[in-house]
Design a protein around this motif. Structure first.
Motif, PDB file in Angstrom:
ATOM      1  N   THR A 398       1.019  -1.343   0.466  1.00 57.18           N
ATOM      2  CA  THR A 398       0.201  -0.452  -0.241  1.00 57.18           C
ATOM      3  C   THR A 398       0.367   1.642  -0.067  1.00 57.18           C
ATOM      4  O   THR A 398       0.739   2.523  -1.431  1.00 57.18           O
ATOM      5  N   ILE A 399       2.086   0.949   0.869  1.00 57.34           N
ATOM      6  CA  ILE A 399       2.827   2.280   1.063  1.00 57.34           C
ATOM      7  C   ILE A 399       3.287   2.248  -0.311  1.00 57.34           C
ATOM      8  O   ILE A 399       3.583   3.705  -1.102  1.00 57.34           O
ATOM      9  N   ALA A 400       4.289   1.806  -0.834  1.00 50.94           N
ATOM     10  CA  ALA A 400       4.330   1.801  -2.751  1.00 50.94           C
ATOM     11  C   ALA A 400       3.675   2.325  -3.596  1.00 50.94           C
ATOM     12  O   ALA A 400       4.384   3.115  -4.135  1.00 50.94           O
ATOM     13  N   SER A 401       2.289   2.137  -3.456  1.00 50.12           N
ATOM     14  CA  SER A 401       1.298   2.677  -4.007  1.00 50.12           C
ATOM     15  C   SER A 401       1.287   4.188  -4.128  1.00 50.12           C
ATOM     16  O   SER A 401       0.972   4.815  -4.773  1.00 50.12           O
ATOM     17  N   VAL A 412      11.780   6.930  -9.976  1.00 49.71           N
ATOM     18  CA  VAL A 412      12.270   6.356  -8.657  1.00 49.71           C
ATOM     19  C   VAL A 412      10.999   5.320  -8.286  1.00 49.71           C
ATOM     20  O   VAL A 412       9.584   6.047  -8.677  1.00 49.71           O
ATOM     21  N   SER A 413      11.502   4.545  -8.413  1.00 58.11           N
ATOM     22  CA  SER A 413       9.818   2.952  -8.481  1.00 58.11           C
ATOM     23  C   SER A 413       9.943   2.518  -6.745  1.00 58.11           C
ATOM     24  O   SER A 413      10.956   2.441  -6.273  1.00 58.11           O
ATOM     25  N   PHE A 414       8.749   1.890  -6.061  1.00 56.20           N
ATOM     26  CA  PHE A 414       8.066   1.649  -4.768  1.00 56.20           C
ATOM     27  C   PHE A 414       7.684   0.173  -5.264  1.00 56.20           C
ATOM     28  O   PHE A 414       7.131   0.061  -6.050  1.00 56.20           O
ATOM     29  N   SER A 415       8.032  -0.371  -4.356  1.00 57.87           N
ATOM     30  CA  SER A 415       7.563  -2.176  -4.397  1.00 57.87           C
ATOM     31  C   SER A 415       7.532  -2.494  -3.101  1.00 57.87           C
ATOM     32  O   SER A 415       8.653  -2.318  -2.376  1.00 57.87           O
ATOM     33  N   ALA A 416       7.062  -3.579  -2.629  1.00 57.16           N
ATOM     34  CA  ALA A 416       7.161  -4.419  -1.572  1.00 57.16           C
ATOM     35  C   ALA A 416       8.152  -5.885  -1.814  1.00 57.16           C
ATOM     36  O   ALA A 416       8.241  -6.004  -2.887  1.00 57.16           O
TER      37      ALA A 416
END
Length: 627
Positions: A398-401, A412-416
């Motif tokens: 959820t944080i990554a989204s 910059v990319s975010f994921s679990a």
């Protein structure tokens, strides 16, 4: 007709001399009357018959330099502002105390760091533990006292706002009343001159509290406006300041344009047309004592409180927070994994990345915000560092989204992270475009246990038990007013051995100085970044330094501000005195000049009387000749 004309001229001369004598008498009698402006008679020539003319006094003129008068009023406002600023900032220096003396923040911090050093030197002796704990309590107490002193000054300023508003109202009403009395009177009317003296005095009093711009219309009505164009006085009508005190003021009592959210007294002005204007929100006043009070209450003293709150918060977090570097993700894409598990509200995860296209390094701080009403966090335009509030308990996915949406376009990319399987690890990488490079990622978590196995120790808490984490909620930040609430951890006060013992399984060996060494280093050597709300540095280049460096820096800034305010006060005093002397050179009664005028009037009166005597003698001769 010749003798009659001569007699009429002489009689008019006597009447003119009598009027002038009355004016000289008034000038002499009022030589020491404050606000009295010297008067001179207005005398005109009136034709009588075929030959000669008579003299007629049509009124009086007030001898003053209107340009200098306007300058004097402007500088009087500046002087009122400077006097109040210098007075309060001097009192603020008394709150801080003299550097090096007992009962100051500087001395209290030095005593605490010295006690921690001694604790290490003594290999954790129980007596040294007690001394260090006592020094920590003294430091917390000094922060509490300093906060109380600053808020006391804010309360004094708040009270002065009410008093100054009443004084300004009285002056404005007096001007309006005199305006009404002057309606229909010529500016040359002797009674009008007295009223105008009184009106000028009232305007001068008003200029001490607010900046004024005065115009006089054809009917001799004074119209007064602030520099921003707000009308204070019109023809027979006056505006009125209204002040509603908010009661006791604390560090969390801050001004807000929304009256329902404001924690300080509301200052409004009701205009002659009945409309109400918020003085603060609309910047109605820019000079005078009221403007100084508003700046002190809502800016200067708030910033002073921010400075010691930042000191208390940085010191507390420096001792209790553990910073952990993220795990490297070799990629591609390359970046870091950060574990958010165990983070408390207010704890953070921070990462930096380089925008390859502009070669600009940016810092993003993720703040654990558990109150949804506090989101989103506000940032200045192009803020660097930038804060983004997210609830860490929502899970990495959820944080990554949320972050991918908030930082779209940053490359910059975010994921679990795929492991561990708890879902609390956030992966921060580039997007493989080659346009961004993630340089560093860390987490900051507050150690709640006194024996966590780490040297970090929550020496200070918020009110004695609650940990200080910098939590943000809808009601504000935990940082605000923290210096007034900071206490020594009650658990630590109950067991001073924890100043040295940081583990119970296995038990920290006797003589182990790991914890005291760490605490001492954090307060003397570690470098921290401080918020620009402290008045140090800027959003793009915040002030950095040790806790001691920061304390010395803001105390120096405050001392310089006080010195500059005093210098401005002295400069304004000289300017006002010079303008007053220049104004008085024209407007004030000069007794030597009046005595000279008196002699001239005496001679003129005697000459006119002699003319009448000669005319009478000639008429008697003419009558006798006719007989």
């Amino acid at each position: 007709m010749g003798l009659s004309s001569a007699l009429a001229s002489a009689m008019s001369g006597l009447r003119a001399n009598q009027a002038a004598l009355s004016i000289v008498s008034s000038n002499v009698a009022n030589a020491q009357t404050p606000g009295y402006v010297v008067q001179t008679p207005n005398q005109i020539e009136v034709t009588t018959g075929d030959f000669g003319s008579t003299a007629m006094t049509t009124g009086v003129s007030r001898e003053l330099d209107a340009f200098v008068q306007n300058q004097l009023r402007t500088e009087t406002g500046g002087s009122g502002y400077a006097d109040q600023m210098a007075n309060i900032l001097k009192q603020l220096q008394n709150v801080y105390g003299t550097p090096g003396n007992s009962g100051t923040l500087e001395t209290a911090l030095n005593n605490f760091t010295t006690a921690l050093q001694a604790l290490s030197t003594s290999s954790g002796a129980s007596s040294a533990q007690t001394v260090a704990l006592g020094a920590a309590q003294a430091l917390a107490t000094q922060l509490n006292v300093t906060t109380k002193g600053i808020q006391s000054l804010r309360s004094n300023v708040e009270q002065d706002l009410g008093t100054s508003a009443q004084a300004a109202n009285a002056a404005m009403q007096q001007v309006a009343t005199i305006n009404t009395k002057l309606q229909g009177l010529s500016a040359n009317d002797p009674s009008a001159a007295t009223l105008m003296d009184q009106r000028d005095q009232a305007i001068n009093t008003l200029s001490k509290y607010v900046d004024v711009r005065v115009t006089t219309d054809g009917s001799n009505q004074a119209n007064i406006y602030t520099t921003t164009g707000i009308q204070l006085v019109g023809a027979g009508l006056a505006s009125q300041f209204t002040f509603a005190s908010a009661g006791a003021i604390s560090a969390t009592s801050l001004y807000n344009t929304d009256p329902a959210k404001s924690g300080v007294g509301a200052l409004n002005i009701v205009l002659p047309n009945g409309s109400k204007v918020d003085v603060v929100a609309n910047n109605v006043v820019s000079s005078g004592q009221i403007a100084a009070d508003l700046k002190l209450r809502d800016q200067t003293l708030v910033q002073a409180q921010n400075q010691i709150d930042q000191l208390a918060a940085t010191m507390s977090s420096a001792l209790s927070d553990k910073t952990t570097a993220g795990s490297t993700v070799s990629g591609p894409p390359a970046g870091f994994d950060v574990d958010l598990a165990g983070a408390l509200p207010g704890n953070t995860a921070t990462f930096t990345y380089t925008d390859v296209a502009t070669n600009t390094q940016r810092q993003i701080t993720l703040v654990n915000v558990t109150d949804p009403a506090a989101l989103p966090l506000q940032n200045a335009t192009n803020a660097n560092p930038m804060q983004i509030g997210v609830n860490f308990a929502a899970g990495a996915s959820t944080i990554a989204s949320v972050l991918n949406t908030a930082l779209s376009g940053s490359h910059v990319s975010f994921s679990a992270a795929p492991s561990p399987a708890t879902g609390s690890t956030l992966r921060i990488t580039d997007d493989s475009s080659g346009l961004a490079k993630v340089n560093l990622a860390t987490t900051r978590k507050t150690m709640s246990s006194l024996t966590s196995g780490n040297p970090q120790l929550a020496v200070f808490t918020d009110g004695g038990q609650a940990l200080y984490t910098g939590a943000i909620s809808a009601s504000g930040s935990q940082l605000t007013g923290f210096a007034g609430r900071i206490k020594v951890n009650t658990q630590l006060a109950a067991d001073p051995t924890r100043m040295s013992v940081y583990n119970t399984s296995p038990v920290t060996p006797a003589g182990d100085t790991t914890r005291s060494d760490y605490l001492y280093s954090q307060l003397t050597s570690a470098v921290f970044s401080y918020s620009p709300t402290t008045g140090l540095g800027s959003a793009n280049q915040p002030f950095t330094g040790s806790v001691s460096n920061y304390l010395q820096q803001f105390l120096s800034v405050q001392a310089n501000a006080s010195t500059q305010a005093t210098q401005l006060q002295q400069g304004q005093s000289v300017v006002v005195s010079t303008l007053q002397a220049k104004f008085d050179s024209t407007a004030k009664v000069n007794l030597d000049s009046e005595m000279s005028n008196l002699i001239q009037l005496q001679n003129a009166y005697a000459a006119n009387a002699h003319v009448m005597s000669v005319v009478q003698s000639m008429m008697n001769t003419l009558i006798q000749a006719q007989v």
